[in-house]
Design a protein around this motif. Sequence first.
Motif, PDB file in Angstrom:
ATOM      1  N   GLN A 135       0.844  -1.195   0.000  1.00  0.00           N
ATOM      2  CA  GLN A 135       0.000   0.000   0.000  1.00  0.00           C
ATOM      3  C   GLN A 135       0.878   1.244   0.000  1.00  0.00           C
ATOM      4  O   GLN A 135       1.750   1.410   0.858  1.00  0.00           O
ATOM      5  N   PRO A 136       0.694   2.159  -0.961  1.00  0.00           N
ATOM      6  CA  PRO A 136       1.548   3.354  -1.003  1.00  0.00           C
ATOM      7  C   PRO A 136       1.234   4.291   0.147  1.00  0.00           C
ATOM      8  O   PRO A 136       0.161   4.243   0.745  1.00  0.00           O
ATOM      9  N   ASP A 137       2.191   5.166   0.444  1.00  0.00           N
ATOM     10  CA  ASP A 137       1.997   6.145   1.518  1.00  0.00           C
ATOM     11  C   ASP A 137       0.897   7.144   1.171  1.00  0.00           C
ATOM     12  O   ASP A 137       0.173   7.604   2.057  1.00  0.00           O
ATOM     13  N   TYR A 138       0.796   7.495  -0.114  1.00  0.00           N
ATOM     14  CA  TYR A 138      -0.158   8.515  -0.548  1.00  0.00           C
ATOM     15  C   TYR A 138      -0.830   8.077  -1.842  1.00  0.00           C
ATOM     16  O   TYR A 138      -0.253   7.317  -2.628  1.00  0.00           O
ATOM     17  N   ASP A 139      -2.025   8.590  -2.047  1.00  0.00           N
ATOM     18  CA  ASP A 139      -2.657   8.430  -3.357  1.00  0.00           C
ATOM     19  C   ASP A 139      -2.068   9.436  -4.335  1.00  0.00           C
ATOM     20  O   ASP A 139      -1.775   9.105  -5.487  1.00  0.00           O
ATOM     21  N   VAL A 140      -1.916  10.683  -3.886  1.00  0.00           N
ATOM     22  CA  VAL A 140      -1.341  11.748  -4.719  1.00  0.00           C
ATOM     23  C   VAL A 140      -0.262  12.448  -3.910  1.00  0.00           C
ATOM     24  O   VAL A 140      -0.527  12.898  -2.789  1.00  0.00           O
ATOM     25  N   LEU A 141       0.925  12.527  -4.473  1.00  0.00           N
ATOM     26  CA  LEU A 141       2.044  13.207  -3.817  1.00  0.00           C
ATOM     27  C   LEU A 141       2.477  14.352  -4.717  1.00  0.00           C
ATOM     28  O   LEU A 141       2.960  14.142  -5.832  1.00  0.00           O
ATOM     29  N   ILE A 142       2.276  15.566  -4.247  1.00  0.00           N
ATOM     30  CA  ILE A 142       2.550  16.780  -5.031  1.00  0.00           C
ATOM     31  C   ILE A 142       3.907  17.320  -4.621  1.00  0.00           C
ATOM     32  O   ILE A 142       4.142  17.579  -3.435  1.00  0.00           O
ATOM     33  N   ASP A 198      11.518   7.060  -8.853  1.00  0.00           N
ATOM     34  CA  ASP A 198      11.425   5.756  -9.514  1.00  0.00           C
ATOM     35  C   ASP A 198       9.956   5.433  -9.715  1.00  0.00           C
ATOM     36  O   ASP A 198       9.171   5.480  -8.759  1.00  0.00           O
ATOM     37  N   VAL A 199       9.573   5.135 -10.943  1.00  0.00           N
ATOM     38  CA  VAL A 199       8.186   4.798 -11.256  1.00  0.00           C
ATOM     39  C   VAL A 199       8.147   3.360 -11.762  1.00  0.00           C
ATOM     40  O   VAL A 199       8.804   3.019 -12.742  1.00  0.00           O
ATOM     41  N   GLU A 200       7.369   2.517 -11.075  1.00  0.00           N
ATOM     42  CA  GLU A 200       7.228   1.109 -11.450  1.00  0.00           C
ATOM     43  C   GLU A 200       6.344   0.971 -12.685  1.00  0.00           C
ATOM     44  O   GLU A 200       5.562   1.872 -13.010  1.00  0.00           O
ATOM     45  N   PRO A 201       6.438  -0.168 -13.400  1.00  0.00           N
ATOM     46  CA  PRO A 201       5.579  -0.381 -14.578  1.00  0.00           C
ATOM     47  C   PRO A 201       4.093  -0.269 -14.267  1.00  0.00           C
ATOM     48  O   PRO A 201       3.300   0.132 -15.130  1.00  0.00           O
ATOM     49  N   ASP A 202       3.685  -0.582 -13.017  1.00  0.00           N
ATOM     50  CA  ASP A 202       2.266  -0.480 -12.666  1.00  0.00           C
ATOM     51  C   ASP A 202       1.854   0.942 -12.306  1.00  0.00           C
ATOM     52  O   ASP A 202       0.703   1.204 -11.965  1.00  0.00           O
ATOM     53  N   GLY A 203       2.800   1.896 -12.377  1.00  0.00           N
ATOM     54  CA  GLY A 203       2.492   3.293 -12.123  1.00  0.00           C
ATOM     55  C   GLY A 203       2.788   3.757 -10.722  1.00  0.00           C
ATOM     56  O   GLY A 203       2.805   4.961 -10.462  1.00  0.00           O
ATOM     57  N   GLN A 204       3.032   2.814  -9.777  1.00  0.00           N
ATOM     58  CA  GLN A 204       3.361   3.259  -8.424  1.00  0.00           C
ATOM     59  C   GLN A 204       4.744   3.884  -8.420  1.00  0.00           C
ATOM     60  O   GLN A 204       5.678   3.360  -9.007  1.00  0.00           O
ATOM     61  N   ALA A 205       4.849   5.050  -7.765  1.00  0.00           N
ATOM     62  CA  ALA A 205       6.082   5.836  -7.814  1.00  0.00           C
ATOM     63  C   ALA A 205       6.677   5.975  -6.425  1.00  0.00           C
ATOM     64  O   ALA A 205       5.965   5.984  -5.416  1.00  0.00           O
ATOM     65  N   THR A 206       7.998   6.113  -6.410  1.00  0.00           N
ATOM     66  CA  THR A 206       8.726   6.329  -5.167  1.00  0.00           C
ATOM     67  C   THR A 206       9.663   7.507  -5.344  1.00  0.00           C
ATOM     68  O   THR A 206      10.391   7.587  -6.342  1.00  0.00           O
ATOM     69  N   ILE A 207       9.635   8.431  -4.379  1.00  0.00           N
ATOM     70  CA  ILE A 207      10.630   9.496  -4.367  1.00  0.00           C
ATOM     71  C   ILE A 207      11.504   9.322  -3.130  1.00  0.00           C
ATOM     72  O   ILE A 207      11.028   8.870  -2.080  1.00  0.00           O
ATOM     73  N   THR A 208      12.763   9.666  -3.281  1.00  0.00           N
ATOM     74  CA  THR A 208      13.695   9.651  -2.158  1.00  0.00           C
ATOM     75  C   THR A 208      14.071  11.085  -1.837  1.00  0.00           C
ATOM     76  O   THR A 208      14.459  11.851  -2.723  1.00  0.00           O
ATOM     77  N   LEU A 209      13.923  11.442  -0.567  1.00  0.00           N
ATOM     78  CA  LEU A 209      14.222  12.794  -0.130  1.00  0.00           C
ATOM     79  C   LEU A 209      15.677  12.930   0.263  1.00  0.00           C
ATOM     80  O   LEU A 209      16.394  11.930   0.426  1.00  0.00           O
ATOM     81  N   ALA A 254       3.665   6.688  -3.805  1.00  0.00           N
ATOM     82  CA  ALA A 254       2.362   7.252  -4.169  1.00  0.00           C
ATOM     83  C   ALA A 254       1.857   6.602  -5.439  1.00  0.00           C
ATOM     84  O   ALA A 254       2.636   6.098  -6.259  1.00  0.00           O
ATOM     85  N   ARG A 255       0.551   6.642  -5.613  1.00  0.00           N
ATOM     86  CA  ARG A 255      -0.045   6.151  -6.855  1.00  0.00           C
ATOM     87  C   ARG A 255       0.051   7.189  -7.964  1.00  0.00           C
ATOM     88  O   ARG A 255      -0.072   6.866  -9.137  1.00  0.00           O
ATOM     89  N   LEU A 256       0.268   8.452  -7.577  1.00  0.00           N
ATOM     90  CA  LEU A 256       0.487   9.517  -8.561  1.00  0.00           C
ATOM     91  C   LEU A 256       1.426  10.551  -7.973  1.00  0.00           C
ATOM     92  O   LEU A 256       1.190  11.056  -6.879  1.00  0.00           O
ATOM     93  N   ILE A 257       2.502  10.834  -8.696  1.00  0.00           N
ATOM     94  CA  ILE A 257       3.413  11.926  -8.359  1.00  0.00           C
ATOM     95  C   ILE A 257       3.089  13.095  -9.281  1.00  0.00           C
ATOM     96  O   ILE A 257       2.957  12.918 -10.497  1.00  0.00           O
ATOM     97  N   VAL A 258       2.969  14.295  -8.725  1.00  0.00           N
ATOM     98  CA  VAL A 258       2.701  15.481  -9.535  1.00  0.00           C
ATOM     99  C   VAL A 258       3.865  16.455  -9.395  1.00  0.00           C
ATOM    100  O   VAL A 258       4.213  16.859  -8.284  1.00  0.00           O
ATOM    101  N   GLY A 259       4.465  16.817 -10.516  1.00  0.00           N
ATOM    102  CA  GLY A 259       5.521  17.821 -10.524  1.00  0.00           C
ATOM    103  C   GLY A 259       4.912  19.206 -10.629  1.00  0.00           C
ATOM    104  O   GLY A 259       4.381  19.578 -11.685  1.00  0.00           O
ATOM    105  N   ALA A 260       4.955  19.959  -9.529  1.00  0.00           N
ATOM    106  CA  ALA A 260       4.483  21.348  -9.504  1.00  0.00           C
ATOM    107  C   ALA A 260       5.631  22.223  -9.035  1.00  0.00           C
ATOM    108  O   ALA A 260       5.438  23.194  -8.312  1.00  0.00           O
ATOM    109  N   ASP A 261       6.835  21.857  -9.456  1.00  0.00           N
ATOM    110  CA  ASP A 261       8.056  22.452  -8.899  1.00  0.00           C
ATOM    111  C   ASP A 261       8.737  23.435  -9.834  1.00  0.00           C
ATOM    112  O   ASP A 261       9.949  23.602  -9.810  1.00  0.00           O
ATOM    113  N   GLY A 262       7.955  24.132 -10.656  1.00  0.00           N
ATOM    114  CA  GLY A 262       8.472  25.279 -11.385  1.00  0.00           C
ATOM    115  C   GLY A 262       9.122  24.982 -12.714  1.00  0.00           C
ATOM    116  O   GLY A 262       9.222  23.835 -13.164  1.00  0.00           O
TER     117      GLY A 262
END
Length: 421
Positions: free
Chosen positions: A9-16, A150-161, A169-177
């Motif tokens: 289960q991902p941490d978030y549905d949408v990670l902005i 990193d985005v898996e073939p099934d669309g689940q994505a992981t970001i490392t801080l 997250a199930r969706l990563i959104v780039g709103a970073d300019g």
Amino acid sequence: MQQPSQSPQPDYDVLIVGGGMVGATLACALGDSPLRVGLVEARTPQFELLQNEATPFDPRVSALTQASRNLLANLGVWDLIADYRHCAFRGMHVWDAEGTGEISFTAEDLGQQWLGYIVENSVTETALLRRTREFANIEMIAPAEVQSLDVEPDGQATITLGSGAQLTARLIVGADGGRSGIRELAGIEVDESDYGQQAIVTTVKVAESHQSIAWQRFLPTGPLAFLPVMTRAGEDHYCSIVWSLDTAAVEQYMACDDDEFKLALARAFEYKLGAVESVEQRFSFGLRQRHASTYYRPGLALVGDAAHTIHPLAGQGVNLGLMDAAVLAEEVLRAQARGLAPGEASVLARYERRRRGENLLMLKAVGGFKQLFGQTALPARWLRSSGMSLVNRLAPVKNHLAARAMGLNGDLPRLARVNRH
């Protein structure tokens, strides 16, 4: 028989990623929904507005359209903006420095009270961030910088801080300019061109009232805008300026003292509002046009400047980004209601279809204006002056253009309408 393994289960549905105006708008638009939303911001977020008349104006302002104002009102943040400091403007006057062409728009001609609203970027952003705290399904992760994606073939994505923590997250959104790290990490190409110019921004006090009108003079060196701003006490002699110039000229004006700058600015503006009496600290930034080759990959989407940047001469950059956020939220919530994952390609493809054409149209139009007003040859000067004067006399054409720019027609998301229901 061995069962196929499933992703945890991902941490978030949408990670902005990006907590500026566009990212925070998207988060608020997903507030009070079943979705778990994370908002990653590199800066320490500001949640308080300084309620002080002496607080200087933010040098970066936006001319918000009626559609953007509706969006912010429907998200529950406009009242905070209005209670603090903003300036509604009732008209716009544009004229050509190299000819006789001019064009004026008024809210009255469109049956509206106002054409738009000049709001300091920091005020809009702070109001949105304060609103995010009121939603139980939104979590702020800040200050935090994304190091890898990193985005898996099934669309689940992981970001490392930068801290080493990983978020899924199930969706990563780039709103970073405009220099989006998410876009770069995703390997999305961008069509990019340098205007060869920079813009000087600051706030000035002028001798005469700005009359709640947005003024813009097209010079051969670039457009000069005087945008009306107003103190909390209603003082209407202040303007936020955006002066686009070749880089060498910007360096010259940034280096001169305040008295020299005030005189040069008043002359360039033909003393339309009298002398420039005072000027606050000046800032400059480069001007580039960018347009991402795609707005999405499965499990990832781009909004705002991460997807497109535009010349400030039409004041449409932030408005385009806010509409991106509203449309993406609409499509994600539609998917959630149908039991679809927010990062599914079919969901994000609908978002891109609705926004790419609108954004491309504005990018092309602004690019055309930039080239047209940069021409100094006599035939080009005659053509644009005649064209401006003709449009100014043709009320239906002029009003159609104004209504489009104000966001009164087109494919508006529900949140950007006066009555979202």
